[in-house]
Design a protein around this motif. Structure first.
Motif, PDB file in Angstrom:
ATOM      1  N   ASP A  96     -27.270  18.768 -17.688  1.00 36.30           N
ATOM      2  CA  ASP A  96     -26.751  18.450 -16.354  1.00 36.30           C
ATOM      3  C   ASP A  96     -26.461  19.717 -15.557  1.00 36.30           C
ATOM      4  OD1 ASP A  96     -26.923  15.786 -16.955  1.00 36.30           O
ATOM      5  OD2 ASP A  96     -24.813  15.590 -17.532  1.00 36.30           O
ATOM      6  N   ILE A  97     -25.897  20.724 -16.236  1.00 36.96           N
ATOM      7  CA  ILE A  97     -25.593  21.987 -15.572  1.00 36.96           C
ATOM      8  C   ILE A  97     -26.874  22.672 -15.113  1.00 36.96           C
ATOM      9  CG2 ILE A  97     -24.692  24.332 -15.929  1.00 36.96           C
ATOM     10  CD1 ILE A  97     -22.591  23.089 -17.794  1.00 36.96           C
ATOM     11  N   LEU A  98     -27.856  22.743 -16.017  1.00 38.73           N
ATOM     12  CA  LEU A  98     -29.104  23.423 -15.682  1.00 38.73           C
ATOM     13  C   LEU A  98     -29.897  22.647 -14.638  1.00 38.73           C
ATOM     14  CD1 LEU A  98     -30.245  24.727 -19.184  1.00 38.73           C
ATOM     15  CD2 LEU A  98     -29.022  25.937 -17.378  1.00 38.73           C
ATOM     16  N   ALA A  99     -29.847  21.309 -14.701  1.00 36.95           N
ATOM     17  CA  ALA A  99     -30.560  20.507 -13.710  1.00 36.95           C
ATOM     18  C   ALA A  99     -30.020  20.773 -12.311  1.00 36.95           C
ATOM     19  CB  ALA A  99     -30.440  19.018 -14.058  1.00 36.95           C
ATOM     20  N   LYS A 100     -28.703  20.877 -12.195  1.00 37.60           N
ATOM     21  CA  LYS A 100     -28.117  21.161 -10.891  1.00 37.60           C
ATOM     22  C   LYS A 100     -28.425  22.595 -10.458  1.00 37.60           C
ATOM     23  CE  LYS A 100     -24.417  19.134  -9.649  1.00 37.60           C
ATOM     24  NZ  LYS A 100     -23.016  18.628  -9.461  1.00 37.60           N
ATOM     25  N   ALA A 101     -28.370  23.544 -11.416  1.00 39.25           N
ATOM     26  CA  ALA A 101     -28.634  24.947 -11.087  1.00 39.25           C
ATOM     27  C   ALA A 101     -30.071  25.153 -10.616  1.00 39.25           C
ATOM     28  CB  ALA A 101     -28.349  25.827 -12.293  1.00 39.25           C
TER      29      ALA A 101
END
Length: 216
Positions: A196-201
């Motif tokens: 989720d963090i990487l998808a948003k980043a």
């Protein structure tokens, strides 16, 4: 006036001393690899200077091509304090880099060193990216005998754009420059960074992130 000048110059001198590399207080401190004595210099203990031999300052093998049969098509052969104990406290190291045609040395950083690269054979596209907020790409195509420098800490890369294998020698301003390969660090950390963090980043679907993480 003299007092004002002193107040300006003194902090600048102190800052330059703090930022400068430490100067060794002895001729050498050959790393005694594997010895965990309490007294360490740059994280390693020194061999007794009376037992030091020429081989402590010697490394052989940079004439040998690296094995480039891997997904990125390159191989780095390092010569740091691990391979050459005599480098300890001297603040330098080097590496040989081999590239297949269209092989890359992927985007990475050296947190503790600037790098100067010399092309021995072939043609390389090289580049680095400036820091935020500009993130400007500075790139150039190099031929045999050309030299390019990568400033400390900045993301940089090389790619073989020729039809034959390429070879370069890199010199670095640290005995242990470190390397952070961006893709490996972001998608191959242990434990993994939340998708989720990487998808948003990266502004992509989490499924894309899951696929990338599976490759690393």
């Amino acid at each position: 006036m003299a007092t004002h000048v002193l107040l300006i110059v003194l902090p600048a001198l102190l800052f330059s001393v703090i930022m400068a590399d430490h100067i060794p207080l002895q001729d050498f401190c050959v790393a005694d690899v594997g010895n965990n004595r309490a007294v360490l210099v740059n994280g390693l203990s020194c061999k007794d200077s009376k037992t030091v031999q020429a081989n402590d300052f010697f490394f052989s093998g940079l004439h040998l091509p690296g094995n480039t049969s891997n997904p990125v098509g390159s191989r780095v052969t390092p010569v740091t304090v691990t391979q050459l104990p005599g480098l300890n406290t001297l603040g330098i190291s080097m590496a040989r880099i081999d590239y297949t045609p269209w092989g890359i040395n992927p985007p990475h950083t050296h947190p503790r060193a600037s790098e100067i690269l010399t092309v021995l054979e072939g043609t390389l596209e090289v580049g680095f990216i400036t820091s935020n907020p500009d993130n400007r790409l500075i790139t150039k195509v190099l031929s045999k005998g050309d030299v390019f420098v990568f400033p400390v800490g900045l993301v940089h890369f090389q790619r073989n754009v020729g039809k034959v294998n390429a070879v370069a020698i890199a010199a670095l301003s640290s005995q242990n420059p470190g390397v952070i390969t961006i893709a490996n660090a972001v998608f191959g950390s242990k434990p993994a960074v939340s998708a989720d963090i990487l998808a948003k980043a990266f502004q992509v679907d989490s499924g894309v992130i899951n696929k990338l993480q599976s490759k690393f």
